[in-house]
Design a protein around this motif. Structure first.
Motif, short mmCIF file in Angstrom:
data_model
loop_
_atom_site.label_atom_id
_atom_site.label_comp_id
_atom_site.label_asym_id
_atom_site.label_seq_id
_atom_site.Cartn_x
_atom_site.Cartn_y
_atom_site.Cartn_z
N LYS A 114 0.83 -1.21 0.00
CA LYS A 114 0.00 0.00 0.00
C LYS A 114 0.86 1.26 0.00
O LYS A 114 0.54 2.25 -0.66
N ARG A 118 -0.57 2.50 -3.13
CA ARG A 118 -1.86 2.99 -2.63
C ARG A 118 -3.00 2.00 -2.85
O ARG A 118 -4.16 2.37 -2.87
N SER A 120 -4.66 -1.51 -1.32
CA SER A 120 -4.68 -2.14 0.00
C SER A 120 -4.46 -3.65 0.01
O SER A 120 -4.22 -4.22 1.07
#
Length: 150
Positions: A114, A118, A120
């Motif tokens: 992440k 970015r 998850s």
């Protein structure tokens, strides 16, 4: 039909109470003494005699005695199983074996991914993102192994 959900709720609370008893190492006599002394339970000494609100009271009492319920893992996301995810996981564990990664867990890997992308979860990476993570991990591994050689 309205009793079925209520019954499932009762069963869930009863199971959780028994888990709490086990984790608190509470023997049967101590547990029944606790129940009989609780206000509002009318002297009940068994969870079988209790309504859902009373089961909630018992659970709260067990929490006050130190029980900490853990989240249920059945809701956990399944692991990514494609070739790129396997490679990422493999590199992560190799870096752990080299001492470069302290926490080899899937959660720690997800945090690392992440921070780079970015995104998850590994299963949500597209091919270019996964390739970038793989290349970054390979470079990290080269730096670590070159430091050992010197």
């Amino acid at each position: 039909m309205s009793t079925a959900p209520n019954n499932l709720t009762r069963l869930r609370y009863i199971k959780l109470i028994h888990v709490a008893r086990r984790e608190l190492r509470m023997d049967d006599d101590t547990y029944r003494l606790m129940l009989s002394g609780m206000v509002g339970l009318e002297g009940a000494t068994s969870t079988a005699d209790l309504s859902v609100p009373n089961l909630q009271r018992v659970l709260e009492q067990l929490k006050q005695l130190g029980f900490k319920p853990r989240p249920n893992k059945t809701g956990a996301r399944p692991r990514a199983n494609d070739e790129q995810a396997k490679k990422i996981r493999s590199l992560w564990l190799e870096l752990h074996d080299l001492g470069a990664v302290r926490d080899p867990s899937e959660e720690a890997l997800a945090r690392f991914v992440k921070s780079m992308t970015r995104v998850s979860a590994l299963q949500w990476l597209n091919v270019p993102q996964a390739s970038r993570v793989i290349e970054n991990l390979k470079q990290w591994q080269r730096r670590v192994t070159n430091m050992e050689v010197v």
